[in-house]
Scaffold this motif. Structure first.
Motif, PDB file in Angstrom:
ATOM      1  N   GLN A  44      52.811  37.928  68.388  1.00  0.00           N
ATOM      2  CA  GLN A  44      52.552  39.319  68.736  1.00  0.00           C
ATOM      3  C   GLN A  44      51.411  39.908  67.919  1.00  0.00           C
ATOM      4  OE1 GLN A  44      53.894  40.859  71.259  1.00  0.00           O
ATOM      5  NE2 GLN A  44      52.848  42.805  70.894  1.00  0.00           N
ATOM      6  N   ASN A  45      51.380  39.607  66.626  1.00  0.00           N
ATOM      7  CA  ASN A  45      50.313  40.138  65.766  1.00  0.00           C
ATOM      8  C   ASN A  45      48.940  39.640  66.177  1.00  0.00           C
ATOM      9  OD1 ASN A  45      52.122  41.587  64.183  1.00  0.00           O
ATOM     10  ND2 ASN A  45      52.409  39.919  62.709  1.00  0.00           N
ATOM     11  N   LEU A  57      43.739  40.210  69.247  1.00  0.00           N
ATOM     12  CA  LEU A  57      42.910  39.865  70.406  1.00  0.00           C
ATOM     13  C   LEU A  57      42.687  41.076  71.298  1.00  0.00           C
ATOM     14  CD1 LEU A  57      44.353  36.369  71.418  1.00  0.00           C
ATOM     15  CD2 LEU A  57      42.099  36.844  70.451  1.00  0.00           C
ATOM     16  N   PHE A  58      43.733  41.899  71.437  1.00  0.00           N
ATOM     17  CA  PHE A  58      43.596  43.119  72.237  1.00  0.00           C
ATOM     18  C   PHE A  58      42.504  44.016  71.655  1.00  0.00           C
ATOM     19  CE2 PHE A  58      44.539  47.653  72.536  1.00  0.00           C
ATOM     20  CZ  PHE A  58      44.529  47.835  73.918  1.00  0.00           C
ATOM     21  N   SER A  59      42.523  44.206  70.347  1.00  0.00           N
ATOM     22  CA  SER A  59      41.524  45.054  69.689  1.00  0.00           C
ATOM     23  C   SER A  59      40.114  44.500  69.895  1.00  0.00           C
ATOM     24  CB  SER A  59      41.826  45.169  68.191  1.00  0.00           C
ATOM     25  OG  SER A  59      43.105  45.693  67.978  1.00  0.00           O
ATOM     26  N   LYS A 106      43.651  44.106  83.229  1.00  0.00           N
ATOM     27  CA  LYS A 106      44.913  43.385  83.389  1.00  0.00           C
ATOM     28  C   LYS A 106      45.198  42.520  82.163  1.00  0.00           C
ATOM     29  CE  LYS A 106      48.495  41.320  85.145  1.00  0.00           C
ATOM     30  NZ  LYS A 106      49.824  41.968  85.013  1.00  0.00           N
ATOM     31  N   MET A 107      44.163  41.843  81.644  1.00  0.00           N
ATOM     32  CA  MET A 107      44.331  41.004  80.463  1.00  0.00           C
ATOM     33  C   MET A 107      44.727  41.839  79.247  1.00  0.00           C
ATOM     34  SD  MET A 107      41.578  38.576  78.484  1.00  0.00           S
ATOM     35  CE  MET A 107      40.817  40.005  77.731  1.00  0.00           C
ATOM     36  N   VAL A 162      49.202  43.653  75.375  1.00  0.00           N
ATOM     37  CA  VAL A 162      49.983  44.707  74.720  1.00  0.00           C
ATOM     38  C   VAL A 162      51.442  44.684  75.170  1.00  0.00           C
ATOM     39  CG1 VAL A 162      50.267  47.204  74.484  1.00  0.00           C
ATOM     40  CG2 VAL A 162      47.996  46.199  74.362  1.00  0.00           C
ATOM     41  N   SER A 163      51.647  44.631  76.486  1.00  0.00           N
ATOM     42  CA  SER A 163      53.001  44.744  77.032  1.00  0.00           C
ATOM     43  C   SER A 163      53.769  43.430  77.033  1.00  0.00           C
ATOM     44  CB  SER A 163      52.946  45.296  78.455  1.00  0.00           C
ATOM     45  OG  SER A 163      52.310  44.358  79.334  1.00  0.00           O
ATOM     46  N   GLY A 164      53.057  42.313  77.148  1.00  0.00           N
ATOM     47  CA  GLY A 164      53.715  41.017  77.258  1.00  0.00           C
ATOM     48  C   GLY A 164      54.205  40.723  78.658  1.00  0.00           C
ATOM     49  N   ASP A 165      54.081  41.684  79.573  1.00  0.00           N
ATOM     50  CA  ASP A 165      54.485  41.490  80.962  1.00  0.00           C
ATOM     51  C   ASP A 165      53.305  40.885  81.724  1.00  0.00           C
ATOM     52  OD1 ASP A 165      55.569  41.504  83.462  1.00  0.00           O
ATOM     53  OD2 ASP A 165      55.662  43.682  83.667  1.00  0.00           O
ATOM     54  N   LYS A 166      53.335  39.589  81.934  1.00  0.00           N
ATOM     55  CA  LYS A 166      52.197  38.878  82.514  1.00  0.00           C
ATOM     56  C   LYS A 166      52.360  38.604  84.004  1.00  0.00           C
ATOM     57  CE  LYS A 166      51.089  36.771  78.077  1.00  0.00           C
ATOM     58  NZ  LYS A 166      50.760  35.529  77.341  1.00  0.00           N
ATOM     59  N   ARG A 167      53.265  39.331  84.627  1.00  0.00           N
ATOM     60  CA  ARG A 167      53.473  39.155  86.055  1.00  0.00           C
ATOM     61  C   ARG A 167      52.398  39.873  86.865  1.00  0.00           C
ATOM     62  NH1 ARG A 167      59.361  41.457  86.719  1.00  0.00           N
ATOM     63  NH2 ARG A 167      58.375  42.968  85.307  1.00  0.00           N
TER      64      ARG A 167
END
Length: 285
Positions: A21-22, A27-29, A80-81, A86-91
């Motif tokens: 998660q960290n 990567l998000f940043s 989307k990426m 952030v959410s972890g919901d990759k659907r």
């Protein structure tokens, strides 16, 4: 087309980046800053070009369209990426996945068309300077830009329509952070052989057709530059198309390396010669 009697898949799962998660937040940043800089930079380019009357020339018109295309190109996949990180919901639903692929395919085609159009602009400016302003009028430039957009949007409709008709059974994991054609073909339980042939033939036609046109334009440009007696004159003329030439090298270098992946090429060839029409003709013996 024969379809196996399995549970129909309604959603795909984008595997993307499987890190802690960290690390995903890091990567998000990073990707968010890259996305933000891309949007900001291209928006500034478009604004400056359209606000300054001195920049209302053919090359800058095409550059503003190119910048707008880059905004769309990154916006097709990055939001989307970033949400997934952030959410972890990759659907992602099948319809949303195919829609994403459509716009990704469309904007990729437009990039090829604009690189070809910009090469033509440089060819006229260097090889036919006396008629440049007459040929590359504002009306003709807008027409070329409009045709580039329309050609890509319309030519992409047929393969995407057939993709939307595919059935997906059981398997729903895509080892990527966005929807691409190859994983979708592999996940389908419908026979996709002829659709693959059509799809990749269309891709190769657009990519190599535009590249061939660009190469012809630059051959003519180089021949004209070589006739200029002074070294400083040759350098000055070539500098007017140096940035475009660099983009062409970087873009087509990466695209061709992906398209001509040996594994995919041999896989496609083996399926081709093993197909029923080719076996009947004796090619698969």
């Amino acid at each position: 087309m024969k379809v196996n009697n399995y549970t129909t898949v309604k959603e795909f799962y984008l595997l993307g980046f499987n890190f802690s998660q960290n690390l995903q937040l890091l990567l998000f940043s990073l990707f968010f800053m890259m996305y933000l800089s891309t949007i900001t930079g291209n928006t500034i380019i478009i604004t400056v070009i359209w606000q300054s009357s001195k920049l209302h020339s053919p090359m800058y018109l095409f550059l503003s369209n190119f910048a707008f295309m880059e905004i769309g190109y990154t916006s097709v996949t990055m939001p989307k990426m970033l949400t997934d990180l952030v959410s972890g919901d990759k659907r992602i639903t099948v319809s949303a996945c195919i829609t994403q692929l459509y716009f990704f395919f469309v904007l990729g085609g437009i990039e090829n068309y604009f690189l070809a159009v910009m090469a033509y602009d440089r060819y006229l400016a260097i090889c036919n300077p006396l008629r440049y302003s007459t040929i590359m009028s504002n009306r003709f430039c807008h027409l070329l830009a409009l045709l580039s957009w329309l050609s890509s949007f319309t030519s992409s409709l047929i393969p995407i329509y057939f993709l939307s008709k595919l059935t997906f059974c059981d398997k729903n994991k895509i080892d990527n952070f966005f929807c691409d054609a190859s994983p979708i073909f592999n996940l389908s339980c419908t026979d996709t052989f002829y659709l693959k042939i059509y799809f990749f033939t269309l891709v190769w036609t657009v990519v190599f057709g535009c590249l061939f046109f660009i190469i012809l334009s630059y051959i003519q440009i180089i021949l004209v530059i070589c006739k200029i007696p002074s070294r400083s004159g040759r350098k000055k003329v070539f500098s007017t198309c140096g940035s475009h030439f660099t983009v062409v090298i970087l873009y087509y270098g990466s695209v061709i390396s992906i398209i001509l992946d040996c594994t995919h090429a041999f896989d496609l060839y083996e399926k081709l010669v093993a197909s029923e029409p080719f076996r009947k003709k004796g090619y698969g013996k």
